[in-house]
Design a protein around this motif. Structure first.
Motif, PDB file in Angstrom:
ATOM      1  N   ASN A  55     -54.725  97.288 -58.467  1.00 11.84           N
ATOM      2  CA  ASN A  55     -55.662  96.988 -59.538  1.00 11.84           C
ATOM      3  C   ASN A  55     -55.400  95.672 -60.256  1.00 11.84           C
ATOM      4  OD1 ASN A  55     -57.120  99.424 -59.221  1.00 11.84           O
ATOM      5  ND2 ASN A  55     -55.577 100.541 -60.397  1.00 11.84           N
ATOM      6  N   SER A  56     -54.171  95.130 -60.155  1.00  9.69           N
ATOM      7  CA  SER A  56     -53.830  93.985 -61.009  1.00  9.69           C
ATOM      8  C   SER A  56     -53.384  92.733 -60.261  1.00  9.69           C
ATOM      9  CB  SER A  56     -52.724  94.384 -61.997  1.00  9.69           C
ATOM     10  OG  SER A  56     -53.114  95.504 -62.761  1.00  9.69           O
ATOM     11  N   SER A  57     -52.983  92.834 -59.006  1.00  9.16           N
ATOM     12  CA  SER A  57     -52.492  91.649 -58.300  1.00  9.16           C
ATOM     13  C   SER A  57     -53.641  90.691 -58.016  1.00  9.16           C
ATOM     14  CB  SER A  57     -51.804  92.052 -56.994  1.00  9.16           C
ATOM     15  OG  SER A  57     -52.720  92.718 -56.146  1.00  9.16           O
ATOM     16  N   ASN A  58     -53.327  89.402 -57.996  1.00 12.47           N
ATOM     17  CA  ASN A  58     -54.383  88.422 -57.723  1.00 12.47           C
ATOM     18  C   ASN A  58     -54.047  87.498 -56.550  1.00 12.47           C
ATOM     19  OD1 ASN A  58     -52.394  86.886 -59.278  1.00 12.47           O
ATOM     20  ND2 ASN A  58     -53.958  85.272 -59.356  1.00 12.47           N
ATOM     21  N   LYS A  59     -52.750  87.386 -56.214  1.00 16.24           N
ATOM     22  CA  LYS A  59     -52.361  86.576 -55.056  1.00 16.24           C
ATOM     23  C   LYS A  59     -51.185  87.242 -54.351  1.00 16.24           C
ATOM     24  CE  LYS A  59     -53.831  81.876 -56.232  1.00 16.24           C
ATOM     25  NZ  LYS A  59     -54.784  81.769 -55.101  1.00 16.24           N
ATOM     26  N   VAL A  60     -51.180  87.100 -53.023  1.00 13.25           N
ATOM     27  CA  VAL A  60     -50.078  87.642 -52.220  1.00 13.25           C
ATOM     28  C   VAL A  60     -49.753  86.636 -51.124  1.00 13.25           C
ATOM     29  CG1 VAL A  60     -49.250  89.518 -50.765  1.00 13.25           C
ATOM     30  CG2 VAL A  60     -50.850  90.010 -52.631  1.00 13.25           C
ATOM     31  N   LYS A  61     -48.483  86.261 -51.053  1.00 11.71           N
ATOM     32  CA  LYS A  61     -48.002  85.450 -49.929  1.00 11.71           C
ATOM     33  C   LYS A  61     -47.320  86.385 -48.934  1.00 11.71           C
ATOM     34  CE  LYS A  61     -47.341  81.108 -52.430  1.00 11.71           C
ATOM     35  NZ  LYS A  61     -46.366  80.046 -52.805  1.00 11.71           N
ATOM     36  N   TYR A  62     -47.707  86.240 -47.682  1.00 11.57           N
ATOM     37  CA  TYR A  62     -47.219  87.158 -46.641  1.00 11.57           C
ATOM     38  C   TYR A  62     -46.728  86.341 -45.451  1.00 11.57           C
ATOM     39  CZ  TYR A  62     -47.775  90.142 -42.487  1.00 11.57           C
ATOM     40  OH  TYR A  62     -47.586  90.798 -41.300  1.00 11.57           O
ATOM     41  N   LYS A  63     -45.593  86.761 -44.893  1.00  6.75           N
ATOM     42  CA  LYS A  63     -45.075  86.104 -43.701  1.00  6.75           C
ATOM     43  C   LYS A  63     -44.512  87.141 -42.749  1.00  6.75           C
ATOM     44  CE  LYS A  63     -42.403  82.076 -42.197  1.00  6.75           C
ATOM     45  NZ  LYS A  63     -41.610  80.912 -42.627  1.00  6.75           N
ATOM     46  N   GLU A  64     -44.835  86.972 -41.486  1.00  8.37           N
ATOM     47  CA  GLU A  64     -44.350  87.869 -40.428  1.00  8.37           C
ATOM     48  C   GLU A  64     -43.740  87.007 -39.327  1.00  8.37           C
ATOM     49  OE1 GLU A  64     -46.265  90.730 -36.942  1.00  8.37           O
ATOM     50  OE2 GLU A  64     -47.348  90.435 -38.829  1.00  8.37           O
ATOM     51  N   VAL A  65     -42.521  87.340 -38.924  1.00  9.07           N
ATOM     52  CA  VAL A  65     -41.833  86.605 -37.862  1.00  9.07           C
ATOM     53  C   VAL A  65     -41.344  87.608 -36.823  1.00  9.07           C
ATOM     54  CG1 VAL A  65     -39.956  85.044 -37.265  1.00  9.07           C
ATOM     55  CG2 VAL A  65     -41.090  84.830 -39.487  1.00  9.07           C
ATOM     56  N   ILE A  66     -41.792  87.434 -35.599  1.00  8.21           N
ATOM     57  CA  ILE A  66     -41.329  88.259 -34.480  1.00  8.21           C
ATOM     58  C   ILE A  66     -40.581  87.338 -33.525  1.00  8.21           C
ATOM     59  CG2 ILE A  66     -41.989  89.818 -32.615  1.00  8.21           C
ATOM     60  CD1 ILE A  66     -44.534  90.441 -34.154  1.00  8.21           C
ATOM     61  N   ASP A  67     -39.267  87.427 -33.551  1.00  3.08           N
ATOM     62  CA  ASP A  67     -38.409  86.515 -32.790  1.00  3.08           C
ATOM     63  C   ASP A  67     -37.782  87.277 -31.634  1.00  3.08           C
ATOM     64  OD1 ASP A  67     -36.867  84.468 -31.912  1.00  3.08           O
ATOM     65  OD2 ASP A  67     -35.792  84.143 -33.800  1.00  3.08           O
ATOM     66  N   LYS A  68     -38.267  86.975 -30.425  1.00  2.00           N
ATOM     67  CA  LYS A  68     -37.761  87.619 -29.216  1.00  2.00           C
ATOM     68  C   LYS A  68     -36.881  86.653 -28.436  1.00  2.00           C
ATOM     69  CE  LYS A  68     -41.926  90.460 -28.732  1.00  2.00           C
ATOM     70  NZ  LYS A  68     -43.030  90.867 -27.817  1.00  2.00           N
ATOM     71  N   THR A  69     -36.266  87.172 -27.375  1.00  2.00           N
ATOM     72  CA  THR A  69     -35.410  86.333 -26.539  1.00  2.00           C
ATOM     73  C   THR A  69     -36.176  85.158 -25.958  1.00  2.00           C
ATOM     74  OG1 THR A  69     -34.047  88.251 -25.983  1.00  2.00           O
ATOM     75  CG2 THR A  69     -33.861  86.335 -24.550  1.00  2.00           C
ATOM     76  N   SER A  70     -37.418  85.395 -25.560  1.00  2.00           N
ATOM     77  CA  SER A  70     -38.177  84.360 -24.856  1.00  2.00           C
ATOM     78  C   SER A  70     -39.249  83.708 -25.707  1.00  2.00           C
ATOM     79  CB  SER A  70     -38.849  84.968 -23.616  1.00  2.00           C
ATOM     80  OG  SER A  70     -39.695  86.045 -23.988  1.00  2.00           O
ATOM     81  N   SER A  71     -39.590  84.290 -26.874  1.00  2.00           N
ATOM     82  CA  SER A  71     -40.684  83.732 -27.665  1.00  2.00           C
ATOM     83  C   SER A  71     -40.489  84.030 -29.145  1.00  2.00           C
ATOM     84  CB  SER A  71     -42.031  84.300 -27.199  1.00  2.00           C
ATOM     85  OG  SER A  71     -42.077  85.702 -27.441  1.00  2.00           O
ATOM     86  N   LYS A  72     -41.248  83.298 -29.956  1.00  2.00           N
ATOM     87  CA  LYS A  72     -41.209  83.512 -31.407  1.00  2.00           C
ATOM     88  C   LYS A  72     -42.616  83.337 -31.954  1.00  2.00           C
ATOM     89  CE  LYS A  72     -38.983  81.885 -35.677  1.00  2.00           C
ATOM     90  NZ  LYS A  72     -38.004  80.923 -36.249  1.00  2.00           N
ATOM     91  N   GLU A  73     -43.097  84.376 -32.656  1.00  2.00           N
ATOM     92  CA  GLU A  73     -44.432  84.328 -33.246  1.00  2.00           C
ATOM     93  C   GLU A  73     -44.306  84.389 -34.763  1.00  2.00           C
ATOM     94  OE1 GLU A  73     -48.877  86.323 -32.852  1.00  2.00           O
ATOM     95  OE2 GLU A  73     -47.160  87.241 -31.813  1.00  2.00           O
ATOM     96  N   VAL A  74     -45.074  83.526 -35.444  1.00  2.00           N
ATOM     97  CA  VAL A  74     -45.015  83.452 -36.901  1.00  2.00           C
ATOM     98  C   VAL A  74     -46.433  83.527 -37.459  1.00  2.00           C
ATOM     99  CG1 VAL A  74     -44.334  82.079 -38.909  1.00  2.00           C
ATOM    100  CG2 VAL A  74     -42.934  82.027 -36.819  1.00  2.00           C
ATOM    101  N   ILE A  75     -46.631  84.405 -38.431  1.00  2.00           N
ATOM    102  CA  ILE A  75     -47.883  84.489 -39.176  1.00  2.00           C
ATOM    103  C   ILE A  75     -47.579  84.179 -40.633  1.00  2.00           C
ATOM    104  CG2 ILE A  75     -49.778  85.975 -39.932  1.00  2.00           C
ATOM    105  CD1 ILE A  75     -49.419  87.579 -37.370  1.00  2.00           C
TER     106      ILE A  75
END
Length: 612
Positions: A55-75
């Protein structure tokens, strides 16, 4: 406008087994009070903070990191929540392939909104709906899964909670769907992976979190590298979890960081690792109106069809999308349709479902697809999820023969040194030609057969079914061994063909076969152990098998048996009390060169060849 399902809130879980290790501390650190508490307290605190966030939040910063042996994905994403039922997220997604040192990326806009809409410009009927839209800049050109998507749900004031978020969205759930729900995601991680981890509970784990109350009444819960490991089928697995959750002095959830690690090793060099990390930062300032965005304010109606000028037809083959012409649809396929030329240009939901068809004999409706049963023309009415209609005429193309293959597995032919072996004065059934494509309409009369020498045998078609033709081969009573080539081919396209070569051997009479058995010795060479078996026949009813050590030629054991021969059936009855093998049935070739005995009614066989 027809409404579709929205994306359901995901719940993360990792299930593991075996023992664990954990360290907890209790002390005072300056003005901060530090204790150890049960994880349930963390979850309860997150639950109480959920409504404040929604009901009260107005901004959210979000980060997701999936770090594998062969690849790395970042959102990396930032979300703004407005006061007029609009939430907009701007994000960047990148994927790095470590071995190739290559990175791909794309930016996206994601927004959720609830509003009241009309079915059409001329309609007076309105509906209230929730929309969730994701709009990638490159729309799948970088990664096939990074594509635009849309979902929509009608909003109802009342209804069953079990259908909430599936068939519709209840009014009470709207604020949650229009927020980031970071506290709920954080709670789900702790609950699924630690509190309700069945294997950890079975091991008696009593996991504690560190609780720190700071002098300004800010509160932190944390768990650092809670880990355990196990070994299964030669793979050593280590799993660990960490989290930190922060609340302000008003009890509001302000940030979290949680992660999981899975490492698998086999031997010294074979290792696979996955590190997954999520982080949230939530702000609680006054929400502004999305109308301040002016023309840049996204409109969900810009992502749904309002006009269709041209449509495409396609089907899936091994996961690939194969487009086809309306006057040449393939038979026995599920045909789907999508808008090809349309408005607006950003429209995402391009699927055109089959509304009606005037030929239900040749065509059948199957969900949003059209199944082609038989040849015939039809007029069909297509409709988009937004109610846009489009009429097309379709026609089925006669399928063309593409390939022939051959099998004689169940015909009774036997293996030979070079070619398969058949015998004189013998008939073989179930010589099968497989016809491709295996659909109705292929012209089987176009498939012909020829022999390399008509004096050796005759062949006839005996059965025809969907995707196959069975033939019968009758071998003539010739007096010497010869080769026979049989070729099956398309008369209209001779390049489509398949051939088989048989060696014809002279079939022995019953008396000749028994005499050959009595005058021959048969040897079996084990490929699994260092022994040989030697089969000898003392009469028309009795025989022995002696087993020898192949290295020393020492006699290991001797088995006595009785037998009879009926055609190719070799009936064996072991009479020795302590036989080495329990032979149960057998076969003999019509030239007496090979006796095959089954062991204990299994596929395990011993093949006795005439000893050279």
């Amino acid at each position: 406008m027809n409404l579709k399902r929205a994306i359901i809130l995901p719940v993360m879980s990792l299930v593991s087994i075996s023992l664990f290790s954990c360290r907890n501390e209790e002390n005072n650190n300056g003005d901060n009070k530090e204790t150890s508490v049960a994880l349930d307290e963390v979850i309860n605190k997150l639950s109480s903070a959920y409504e404040l966030e929604v009901n009260s939040s107005n901004k959210v910063k979000y980060k997701e990191v999936i770090d594998k042996t062969s690849s790395k994905e970042v959102i990396d994403e930032e979300t703004t929540i407005y006061n007029d039922e609009m939430t907009i997220s701007n994000g960047t997604r990148s994927l790095t392939y470590k071995k190739e040192n290559k990175t791909i990326s794309d930016n996206y806009l994601k927004f959720a909104t609830v509003g009241t809409y009309r079915n059409s410009e001329s309609s007076t009927d309105t509906f209230r709906a929730f929309f969730l839209i994701t709009d990638y800049e490159k729309n799948g050109t970088e990664a096939s899964t990074w594509v635009d998507s849309s979902s929509q749900l009608p909003v109802y004031k009342n209804g069953s909670n079990s259908e909430d978020g599936l068939s519709y969205l209840l009014e009470k759930s709207v604020p949650g769907q229009l927020s980031k729900q970071a506290s709920l995601y954080t709670s789900n991680f702790i609950d699924s992976n630690l509190v309700n981890n069945i294997d950890l509970n079975a091991s008696g784990a009593n996991i504690k979190a560190k609780k720190i109350i700071k002098d300004n009444n800010f509160l932190t819960y944390s768990l650092t590298d809670y880990s355990y490991s196990y070994t299964e089928e030669g793979i050593n697995t280590k799993i660990s979890y960490s989290f930190e959750v922060n609340f302000d002095n008003l009890g509001r959830f302000i940030s979290s960081n949680y992660s999981s690690y899975t490492g698998e090793t086999r031997g010294d060099n074979d290792k696979y690792e996955v590190n997954v990390n999520y982080s949230y930062e939530v702000s609680y300032e006054d929400r502004t109106s999305s109308t301040t965005l002016g023309e840049s304010r996204p409109d969900p109606m810009n992502y749904y069809l309002t006009e269709v000028k041209e449509v495409s037809a396609y089907y899936f083959d091994n996961g690939q999308k194969i487009y086809c012409e309306f006057d040449a649809l393939p038979i026995e396929k599920y045909i789907k349709f999508e808008a090809k030329s349309y408005s607006p240009s950003k429209a995402i939901d391009l699927t055109m479902s089959v509304k009606s068809i005037d030929n239900e004999t040749s065509y059948e409706l199957s969900g949003d697809a059209l199944y082609i049963k038989d040849f015939g023309d039809a007029n069909i009415v297509l409709e988009s999820n937004t109610g846009i209609s489009f009429n097309v005429s379709v026609k089925v193309a006669r399928p063309k023969l593409t390939k022939l293959t051959f099998t004689d597995t169940y015909s009774g032919v036997i293996s030979g040194n070079k070619n398969k072996v058949i015998f004189t004065n013998t008939t073989y059934n179930k010589l099968r030609v497989n016809v491709y494509p295996s659909v109705n309409g292929v012209d089987y009369n176009d498939i012909k057969v020829k022999l390399s020498d008509d004096s050796l045998a005759t062949i006839n078609k005996v059965e025809e079914g969907k995707g196959f033709i069975n033939y019968q081969l009758s071998v003539n009573d010739i007096k010497e061994s010869k080769d026979l080539v049989i070729t099956f081919y398309s008369e209209s396209n001779p390049d489509i063909k398949v051939s088989v070569t048989y060696t014809i051997k002279v079939k022995l009479t019953d008396e000749e076969l028994v005499n050959k058995v009595l005058s021959s010795t048969y040897r079996y060479k084990s490929i699994y152990d260092r022994f040989d078996g030697v089969m000898k026949f003392s009469s028309k009813t009795n025989g022995t098998i002696e087993y020898y050590n192949r290295d020393t030629n020492e006699l290991i054991s001797s088995t006595e048996f009785t037998y009879s021969i009926s055609g190719t059936t070799f009936n064996i009855n072991i009479t020795s009390e302590n036989s080495s093998f329990g032979y149960t049935e057998g076969e003999i070739t019509l030239d007496g060169e090979l006796i095959t005995l089954s062991v204990n009614l299994t596929d395990y066989v011993h093949r006795f060849y005439i000893e050279a």
